[in-house]
Design a protein around this motif. Sequence first.
Motif, short mmCIF file in Angstrom:
data_model
loop_
_atom_site.label_atom_id
_atom_site.label_comp_id
_atom_site.label_asym_id
_atom_site.label_seq_id
_atom_site.Cartn_x
_atom_site.Cartn_y
_atom_site.Cartn_z
N MET A 1 33.55 -16.48 -41.88
CA MET A 1 34.01 -16.90 -43.20
C MET A 1 34.43 -15.71 -44.04
SD MET A 1 31.57 -20.12 -44.34
CE MET A 1 29.97 -19.47 -43.79
N GLU A 2 33.65 -14.65 -43.99
CA GLU A 2 34.00 -13.45 -44.76
C GLU A 2 35.32 -12.85 -44.28
OE1 GLU A 2 31.97 -9.30 -46.36
OE2 GLU A 2 31.02 -10.42 -44.71
N HIS B 1 37.78 -14.38 -43.10
CA HIS B 1 38.89 -15.25 -43.50
C HIS B 1 38.89 -15.54 -45.00
CE1 HIS B 1 38.95 -15.89 -39.15
NE2 HIS B 1 40.18 -16.32 -39.29
N VAL C 1 36.90 -17.11 -47.00
CA VAL C 1 36.50 -18.43 -47.46
C VAL C 1 35.00 -18.60 -47.25
CG1 VAL C 1 38.75 -19.52 -47.03
CG2 VAL C 1 36.99 -19.52 -45.24
N MET C 2 34.45 -19.64 -47.90
CA MET C 2 33.03 -19.94 -47.72
C MET C 2 32.78 -21.41 -47.99
SD MET C 2 31.36 -18.34 -51.21
CE MET C 2 29.81 -19.23 -51.04
N ILE C 3 31.63 -21.92 -47.54
CA ILE C 3 31.25 -23.30 -47.79
C ILE C 3 30.76 -23.45 -49.23
CG2 ILE C 3 30.72 -23.93 -45.42
CD1 ILE C 3 27.85 -23.12 -45.88
N PHE D 1 39.01 -19.67 -35.89
CA PHE D 1 38.77 -20.31 -37.18
C PHE D 1 40.11 -20.76 -37.74
CE2 PHE D 1 36.28 -19.64 -41.44
CZ PHE D 1 36.39 -21.01 -41.68
N ILE E 1 41.98 -22.94 -40.78
CA ILE E 1 41.74 -23.43 -42.14
C ILE E 1 42.88 -24.34 -42.58
CG2 ILE E 1 41.40 -22.75 -44.55
CD1 ILE E 1 40.37 -20.04 -43.50
N GLY F 1 37.70 -26.45 -42.72
CA GLY F 1 37.82 -25.42 -41.71
C GLY F 1 37.31 -25.92 -40.37
N LEU G 1 33.74 -27.26 -41.11
CA LEU G 1 33.17 -26.74 -42.34
C LEU G 1 33.90 -27.40 -43.50
CD1 LEU G 1 32.33 -24.64 -40.18
CD2 LEU G 1 32.57 -22.87 -41.93
N LEU H 1 35.58 -25.87 -48.46
CA LEU H 1 35.85 -24.44 -48.48
C LEU H 1 36.40 -23.99 -49.82
CD1 LEU H 1 37.42 -23.79 -44.95
CD2 LEU H 1 35.04 -23.53 -45.69
N PHE I 1 35.86 -16.81 -50.82
CA PHE I 1 34.60 -16.15 -50.47
C PHE I 1 34.04 -15.39 -51.67
CE2 PHE I 1 31.85 -12.87 -48.69
CZ PHE I 1 31.16 -13.56 -47.71
#
Length: 236
Positions: A137-138, A140, A142-144, A177, A179, A184, A208, A211, A214
């Motif tokens: 995630m980091e 790319h 993005v994060m949940i 990954f 998106i 994701g 995921l 999103l 991040f």
Amino acid sequence: MILENYYKIEHNKIRVSRQQASEFAKKIANDFNPLHDTDSKRFCVPGDLLFGLVLNQYGLSRDMRFVFSGMVGDGIELHFPENATETLTISDDNGKNYLLIERHGDTTRDEEVISRLVQSYVAFSGHAFPYILVPLMEAHSVMINPARPLIIYENMEIHLDRLDPADPELKLSGTCFTINGKRGEVQLKFTLHDNGEVIGKGTKNMVLGGLRPFNADQMHTIVDDYLRRQEKFSTP
């Protein structure tokens, strides 16, 4: 058998209670996803437990594919077909489908082999968060969603060269990954080893949800909370 305490079966119907699902996630899979907590409003049975139940019921085949089409909630009785055909569908009393299984090639019903493989697979799977997914995630950016973290099992495949591993171990061999807006899709590729020899390969795919950009501080809080839950559970 590793799964014997985590389900009840009667007349080819399998039921997993909240407590059984939660204990399997934490004790066997080392998985502290809030979806598997007994008090979760979005509670669901771990996909890894369903994977193990299928192997327990029908055996381990050289080539297998599992597609999850629904989250199994509390109190749902799952119908496991009596005939072990190449294509199987697991559904409930209302005809809702939860899992499609495709299986080909030789099959073993050896309980020790199946138990060892299930333990190896869930150990690999339970390691995904935070050690694999967070760096992805980091990378790319993005994060949940910190308020409603959503990571769910979508499908998996496994292909084996032989069906007699004495000490199976899954090792990560690659990741992908993709998106699409707030959604994701993560693919974890793995190889299966037995005493230093590669005897198979496979993939695990997850979704995921929610999103967003991040944020290191927020992600750190999510991870800290997750690890704190692990530590609290493992500390007498």
